[in-house]
Each structure stands twice: as C-alpha cells, then as structure tokens.
Write an enzyme that holds these catalytic residues in place. Structure first.
Site, PDB file in Angstrom:
ATOM      1  N   GLY A 206       0.835  -1.204   0.000  1.00  0.00           N
ATOM      2  CA  GLY A 206       0.000   0.000   0.000  1.00  0.00           C
ATOM      3  C   GLY A 206       0.858   1.237   0.000  1.00  0.00           C
ATOM      4  O   GLY A 206       2.064   1.175  -0.261  1.00  0.00           O
ATOM      5  N   ASN A 207       0.263   2.375   0.258  1.00  0.00           N
ATOM      6  CA  ASN A 207       1.029   3.615   0.379  1.00  0.00           C
ATOM      7  C   ASN A 207       0.391   4.487   1.445  1.00  0.00           C
ATOM      8  O   ASN A 207      -0.660   4.146   1.986  1.00  0.00           O
ATOM      9  CB  ASN A 207       1.153   4.331  -0.969  1.00  0.00           C
ATOM     10  N   TYR A 208       1.013   5.626   1.749  1.00  0.00           N
ATOM     11  CA  TYR A 208       0.581   6.442   2.893  1.00  0.00           C
ATOM     12  C   TYR A 208      -0.550   7.419   2.581  1.00  0.00           C
ATOM     13  O   TYR A 208      -0.895   8.246   3.408  1.00  0.00           O
ATOM     14  CB  TYR A 208       1.765   7.251   3.433  1.00  0.00           C
TER      15      TYR A 208
END
Ligand code: CTP
Length: 400
Positions: A206-208
């Site tokens: 995923g990412n932030y």
C-alpha cells in the site's frame, strides 16, 4: 441579500445565547423571516419573550404543548436555512449521534434545508477529542460550521471557543446564500486514497495516502452544485451524504469502477494514489517465513489515467495529479502530455511538505499550454476550493 429568506434559528443552552438576540435583530433588519426554536436549557440564558417579540413569531421549545404537537417536520421544510447559534457542546453531541430528546433536535433531524452551526463552549471543552470527533461527524453529514473565535470566555479564561460575533454570522449567511452554484449541471468523478494490492490473505502493498485531498475536492465540487461520485480506496474519512461514494480496495477494483462511471462524467479528477505494481500471484494462504530472503514478483497495474486519456470525450475535462521528488515540473509536464490531460496538479513533496497524511499542502496546477499556477501552503480544504475555482475561472469545464 437576505430579504425574504426564511431563517430558522435554533438556540441551545450556552451563555452565548444572549448574542442570538442581536442575530435576530440583524436578520429582521435585513428583511429575513425568522422563526426560533430553543432547547429547555436555553431558556435559562435568554427569555422566549424577547425572542418572540424580535422575531415576530412564537418561540417553540417543547415537542408537545398541552394537547397539541409541534410540527417539527413542517418547520424544517419551511426554512431556507437552519442556523444553530449558539450550539452548545451537549447539543453538538446530540446532533452527532442522532439523539432526539427535545424539539430542537427533532427539527434538526427532520430538516431538509442546509444547516449551519455556530458552536460556543469553553476552551477545554472545545479542544476535547470528543468535541473534535463530533464536529467532524456533523460536518460529514453535510452541516456547515462557523469557526469559533478566540477571546474571553464565560469561565474568565482566554482562549478558543467563543461563538462568532453576530455581524460575522450574518455576513457568513449572506455569503452562503450568494455563492453561485456554477457547476449545477455537471457530473464529477473524483478518485481518492490509496489502493491495497494483496500479497496473501493478511498482507498487502500500500502507500501512505490519507485520501484527504480527494475528499476535500469532492466536497468542493459538491458545494458548487455538481453531482459528485467519489471512488475511494481504504481511508478512515467520511463524506457528505449527498456525494455518491464507492469503496474499492485494489487498483483493479478502482479501474473497474472508474470505467463504469467515466462515461457519464463531465469532469474527472484522478487524485488517488494508485499502486503502479501488484504481486503477480496472490497466495491463497498466509506465506510462512523460512530462513532465506524472499523476493516478490510484481507486475504492472493498468495506468487508469492513461486509459481515461485515450478515450476522453469532447465534453470531458480530465485532470491528474503528479507526485514527484525530483525534476518535478518537467516530469509533471510529461505526464500531462502522455496522459492527454487538460491539467495536472503537482504535489510539492519534501521533508517539510510530506503531502501524505498532512492537513496542509502546496500545489502547482499546470495547464495543457504548460502555464503554471502555484497555490499554498494552505489546508487541503482551501486548496480544494482553489482547484475548483481554477477549473471554473479558466473554463476548463466547458466544452471546446
Ligand atoms: N495513476 C493512475 N493509475 C495508476 C497510477 C497512477 O490512474 N496505475 C494516476 C494517479 O491517480 C495520478 C497520476 O496517474 O493522477 C500520476 O500518478 P503518479 O504516481 O504521480 O505517476 P505515475 O504515472 O504512476 O508515474 P511514476 O510513479 O513513475 O511517477
């Protein structure tokens, strides 16, 4: 500007209730029609007699009066706007949780008109996490909040929590009534948040991305009268109930939903941080560790924005985002061209401006002519308004 407007004032139990007298006077002077509903606690702070004399209408407080029933539904339908001023901490909590134990709350819950609130409370109450949660909650229901002021409080302390001054509240109402709904015939599609690409049943890549920018853009379009659909990756944000929200998890689901929705849209803004790569194989069981290193085989995801650029219709405006850490402007301009966009919004990313998760940001809008326009640093909500205003004033939403 307020002439003939029907304004329903809700007063709850707060020392600031005395200011409602001035609000009513100013509204009547401005030619508005005013009706007042108050909570039983508000009667301790301001007399119904004063309010009924000034508003030229009976003041309502109880759900029933002897054998008659106060028609809360009719009141909420009569008004062009309902203004809760002051809104006490207690009434705020009731609004956030749908508690209907007095006439004011019954009117609020059945109101079909826009609702604007002017909170008033002591500083510590104002900063309590439950107050913040309740404010976020009622905002996500579509209510508008007039910011509190700093100054002397009923406790004798100085700080945040004072209700806005009556003159400010009146000008806030005037502005609200006079904001033209310039996009009322437009359908807008916004994507927001991250995507999660499954590795196995318990892990993902995923990412932030928090989704804050995309959600703020969706709300700004909605405030300009557009019919908005938001396709969102996993976030913990909520959105106005009149915005159609479609939840997705992976880039593949995002692609599928965007393609289902894109044809109807006049304006599409791809704000989501879509993963560029996903695991080639998703393990059906949890992958167990062993004594060696592990490498994961990744395959490219579809570039949704690129696909949208290929099939862009003449009535459509397509806008993308670019997140760059180096050679920012050149890279963003290349994406603008390659993806056949009408504009691209470049996020400034550095240690002072982490973009993801933060409430503030700095952006540059680059038009297809390569002209650049900088905005910020400011809150993502304020930037969202700038983006929508930019689209309107540069006529990016109009067919060429
Ligand atoms: N985007 C997309 N589909 C993807 C990846 C990105 O639609 N699979 C969109 C994003 O929503 C954004 C724009 O493309 O509007 C640019 O995203 P960004 O991550 O800055 O660039 P990429 O095109 O992915 O290229 P790179 O990561 O190499 O900079």
């Amino acid at each position: 500007m307020l002439t003939g407007k029907k304004i329903l004032i809700g007063i709850s139990g707060s020392i600031a209730a005395y200011k409602s007298i001035l609000i009513i006077r100013l509204l009547i002077k401005a030619g508005a029609e005013v009706k007042v509903v108050m909570t039983p606690a508000a009667k301790d702070f301001v007399s119904p007699l004063v309010l009924s004399t000034l508003s030229k209408n009976d003041v309502l407080c109880e759900l029933t009066n002897n054998d008659s029933w106060a028609n809360h539904v009719a009141l909420g339908r009569w008004a062009d706007v309902m203004l809760l001023a002051p809104l006490s901490c207690n009434s705020l909590a009731k609004m956030a949780n749908g508690i209907c134990d007095n006439l004011l709350m019954a009117v609020y819950l059945s109101a079909t008109c826009p609702v604007i609130v002017a909170p008033a409370m002591d500083e510590d109450m104002w900063h309590h996490p439950s107050t913040k949660n309740n404010l976020n909650r009622i905002q996500s229901f579509g209510n508008t909040i007039i910011p509190v002021e700093s100054g002397e409080l009923a406790s004798g302390l100085f700080g945040e929590g004072r209700m806005a001054e009556p003159e400010f509240i009146i000008s806030f109402l005037e502005k609200d009534f006079n904001t033209p709904k310039l996009l009322s015939n437009k359908k807008v599609l916004v994507t927001a948040g991250p995507t999660y690409e499954a590795i196995d049943p318990v892990r993902y890549i995923g990412n932030y991305s928090s989704g804050k920018m995309g959600y703020a853009i969706a709300e700004s379009f909605y405030n300009c009268g557009a019919d908005v659909t938001l396709i969102s990756g996993p976030t913990n944000l909520s959105i106005h109930q009149n915005i159609k929200k479609i939840n997705i998890t992976s880039s593949e689901e995002m692609l599928h939903q965007v393609m289902l929705q894109q044809q109807q849209a006049d304006i599409i803004i791809m704000c989501a941080a879509v993963a560029d790569y996903k695991p080639s194989i998703v393990a059906s069981n949890k992958i167990k560790k062993n004594n060696t290193n592990w490498s994961l085989d990744l395959e490219k995801t579809t570039d949704i924005l690129f696909e949208l650029g290929k099939i862009k219709a003449t009535h459509q405006t397509l806008i993308g985002f670019a997140l760059e850490t180096n050679n920012e402007l050149d890279n963003a301009k290349e994406k603008l061209k390659n993806k056949n966009l009408d504009a691209i919004i470049l996020n400034k990313f550095n240690q002072n401006n982490p973009v993801f998760g933060s409430d503030e940001n700095e952006i540059t809008i680059i038009e297809s002519s390569n002209a650049t326009h900088r905005f910020g640093p400011k809150t993502k909500k304020a930037l969202a308004q700038d983006i929508v205003q930019f689209i309107i004033s540069n006529k990016l939403h109009e067919e060429v």
